[in-house]
Motif scaffolding. Sequence first.
Motif, PDB file in Angstrom:
ATOM      1  N   THR A  90      -1.815  -2.897   7.849  1.00  0.00           N
ATOM      2  CA  THR A  90      -3.100  -2.633   7.583  1.00  0.00           C
ATOM      3  C   THR A  90      -3.950  -3.834   8.024  1.00  0.00           C
ATOM      4  O   THR A  90      -4.920  -3.596   8.505  1.00  0.00           O
ATOM      5  CB  THR A  90      -3.289  -2.429   5.892  1.00  0.00           C
ATOM      6  OG1 THR A  90      -2.663  -1.239   5.550  1.00  0.00           O
ATOM      7  CG2 THR A  90      -4.979  -2.204   5.690  1.00  0.00           C
ATOM      8  N   SER A 143     -10.815   4.506  -5.940  1.00  0.00           N
ATOM      9  CA  SER A 143      -9.920   3.509  -5.876  1.00  0.00           C
ATOM     10  C   SER A 143      -9.100   3.667  -4.247  1.00  0.00           C
ATOM     11  O   SER A 143      -8.886   4.483  -3.537  1.00  0.00           O
ATOM     12  CB  SER A 143      -8.693   3.668  -6.634  1.00  0.00           C
ATOM     13  OG  SER A 143      -7.857   2.491  -6.345  1.00  0.00           O
ATOM     14  N   SER A 167      -6.196   2.832  -3.691  1.00  0.00           N
ATOM     15  CA  SER A 167      -4.792   3.410  -3.637  1.00  0.00           C
ATOM     16  C   SER A 167      -4.699   4.788  -3.694  1.00  0.00           C
ATOM     17  O   SER A 167      -3.732   5.549  -3.769  1.00  0.00           O
ATOM     18  CB  SER A 167      -4.409   2.899  -4.948  1.00  0.00           C
ATOM     19  OG  SER A 167      -4.973   3.139  -5.970  1.00  0.00           O
ATOM     20  N   ASP A 168      -5.928   5.800  -3.674  1.00  0.00           N
ATOM     21  CA  ASP A 168      -6.114   7.221  -3.679  1.00  0.00           C
ATOM     22  C   ASP A 168      -5.455   7.492  -2.451  1.00  0.00           C
ATOM     23  O   ASP A 168      -5.481   6.893  -1.264  1.00  0.00           O
ATOM     24  CB  ASP A 168      -7.571   7.531  -3.697  1.00  0.00           C
ATOM     25  CG  ASP A 168      -8.234   7.162  -5.004  1.00  0.00           C
ATOM     26  OD1 ASP A 168      -7.283   6.934  -6.047  1.00  0.00           O
ATOM     27  OD2 ASP A 168      -9.299   7.172  -5.239  1.00  0.00           O
ATOM     28  N   ILE A 174      -4.573   6.489   1.732  1.00  0.00           N
ATOM     29  CA  ILE A 174      -3.034   6.531   2.248  1.00  0.00           C
ATOM     30  C   ILE A 174      -3.080   7.213   3.510  1.00  0.00           C
ATOM     31  O   ILE A 174      -2.368   7.119   4.539  1.00  0.00           O
ATOM     32  CB  ILE A 174      -2.081   6.821   1.037  1.00  0.00           C
ATOM     33  CG1 ILE A 174      -2.184   5.962  -0.022  1.00  0.00           C
ATOM     34  CG2 ILE A 174      -0.609   6.943   1.852  1.00  0.00           C
ATOM     35  CD1 ILE A 174      -1.437   6.054  -1.076  1.00  0.00           C
TER      36      ILE A 174
END
Length: 243
Positions: free
Chosen positions: A134, A200, A202-203, A207
Amino acid sequence: MPPECSPLIACCAVPRRCGCVRRCSASFFFYYIASFYLPSTWSGSFENRNRLKALGATPYIAGDVAGNMVFLGHALGAGIVALGGALQLIPWLRTHAPTFHRWNGRVFLATVVILSLSGFYLAWIRLEPPQTLTELSPSINGVLILLFATLTLRTALARRFATHRRWALRLYLVSNAQWFLRIGVFGYFVVNQLLGREASFSDPFFISGHSAVTWCRSRCWKSTCAPKKARVRSQKPCSPEGW
């Protein structure tokens, strides 16, 4: 899909009426950058640039005069790229104002090259070198910008305008990556806030989005490294209506 159309160009072949939306959004992005960074520069309140610190953005570092100036030029140049690139895609300007199209294109090319080099400095020298895919992604994007800029210029000088337009469109896409990123990220947070949900990074949205970006960049790379005959089968333009 006609055989001379690459998948990347075909998926960008939008109707002409979408061009107005593209240019308006580019103008808004230019205004957003100018209104975000210029007031803090004029007033000397450089720490205001860290207003997005909660998202991990800390562009201002006290005592780092050179790095802060490079970042400011990098940010303001992104607005020029967004607006200037959108103007390059207007068929009327290419037809009736070719001199403007050529000079605006030269400014656009010079700006994206400078921003790519300054981006390498900001990512690899000013801060800790990237450790994850990333973090490495902007540098990969920078390499693609330099590569596509070279091919865009070479095809223009060779007067292979059909091929030139394809590389110019690819260059426009990769050089405005941060613009597209902000549209997706802030749009996602706004929608979730309206729905009363706490978003968030991390949702699954982020991804899956990272996977999509990786796929698009791999397609760009493959189309660049493909044999010339497979990459350019015809001089007939493959583009949206009016391109």
